[in-house]
Scaffold this active site. Sequence first.
Site, short mmCIF file in Angstrom:
data_model
loop_
_atom_site.label_atom_id
_atom_site.label_comp_id
_atom_site.label_asym_id
_atom_site.label_seq_id
_atom_site.Cartn_x
_atom_site.Cartn_y
_atom_site.Cartn_z
CE LYS A 120 65.16 43.35 43.76
NZ LYS A 120 64.48 44.43 43.00
N1 GLU Z 1 65.72 46.62 40.01
C1 GLU Z 1 65.30 47.31 39.40
C2 GLU Z 1 63.87 47.68 40.53
O1 GLU Z 1 63.61 47.38 41.40
C3 GLU Z 1 64.49 46.71 38.05
C4 GLU Z 1 64.34 46.42 37.93
C5 GLU Z 1 64.46 45.98 36.06
O2 GLU Z 1 64.57 46.74 35.88
O3 GLU Z 1 64.27 44.42 35.96
O4 GLU Z 1 62.33 47.60 39.89
#
Ligand code: GLU
Length: 470
Positions: A120
Amino acid sequence: MMKINREETSGLIEGVMDDLAEKKGFLSITDEAELRKVCRSAKEILKTTDKIIKSYIRVSTDKEGIVRIPAYRIQHNNISGFYKGGIRFSEHVNESEVENLAILMTLKNALHQLPYGGAKGGVHVNPRKVTERELNLISKKYVQRFKPDIGPDHDIPAPDLGTNEKIIDWMVGEYKTIHPGEPYLGSFTGKSVENGGAKGRREATGIGTFLSYSWLMNEWYKSFSDGAGENLARNKQWETIQRLHEKASNKIDINVAVQGFGNVGSVAALEAYNYTNLRHKIVAVSDQHATLYSSDGLDIETLDQYAKIHFSLPKTQEEADKLNLGAEVLPPESVLTCDSDVLILAAIEDQVRKDNMKEIKADILVEGANAPVSLEADEHFENVGKVVIPDILANAGGVIVSYLEWKQSRVKEMYTRDEIIGEMSRQMKMTFDRVYDAYFTSDSDTMRYRCFMLALERLTSLLYKQGKLF
Ligand code: GLU
């Protein structure tokens, strides 16, 4: 100030790993002491984050000159594939929160059997409080700062809270400048369709979130015909679902409330509004300024159009009255405690906690956002017979479509929107069935615990097979 629940996630991992150590036949290891040792090693690895990168982005602002903004990329684990996860722009971003979200990505990807690990990113900035030029600079500098750690075969970021396809397109542009001549389309997902993005990516998380609920209520429920469901171990929750069915068959609508009206909440609300298999009405929707409530049901299409133009729901009674919705404008938090049967939480984390959990009337809670229900509240809901569909199960539509987008960039072929949404739904339904079967046939632990267990079984097995647990 938002509460951090990194410790809660870690505690849950620990509990599940201790249970796996006692699970007969797990990994086909017959020696009990050996299995305990293997699981203890896996626990140590999965409770530890691989890499925490913190940097400062320096931006020249119009008002204050140079400002320093903390920025993070946190890679939790990559045993099941390249690191993957969004980048969030928010004033609440801090290391502990980003790390928690990275861990949840590892678990989410493992639960849905995607070939990805978890990561993240975050930037401590409110994107609404900076100019377009500053936002562009922050996005480009983020890529410059983290360039050794991201890439299509290593760590693939995507949008999250406060970021969108415009920001991702800028980031891809910067990545391309930094790495001339190298493949760049797979370096980020969540791009605009014109720039190689997948059709349907914006709506994917909201569609998947509603699907987690509708699949449970409809297809999964109906697979237990002729009273077979009465014998399921999880009888309180089964009765809750049955009660809602009885309501709908007596021609009384199932009342839905949706917290958050962004990419996830507005789409989930529209899905519920247009759902025809069971009688539903949307009695409340909210954003950071207000809750709109009507016991007769809200016209979500009109509100969606309004929000697309104004970037928010109507903020005052006067603004709402102009839309002729018959809606009352209440404080934002009223959405949580209003008279609803189903509550879709699609805003931010830590919304339902010890201090307000007893005021929640809804029988089914669906986590469209990451971590909106605290573990304590989750356990309380479990004991009183409510159903909580957890984040890593419900909100994976975004990352599943990200995977299809990334695949699209490799096979150099664009999928249609129907193909994307169809494939995402197919993959999610398989996971829903595995989780709902496991949850309803056992009489202990929360649905979140079951999801963690399925994810951690997969991760431990991969660690074992790849020879990491000696
Ligand atoms: N931010 C989104 C999540 O928390 C998508 C993450 C992504 O597509 O890599 O699942």
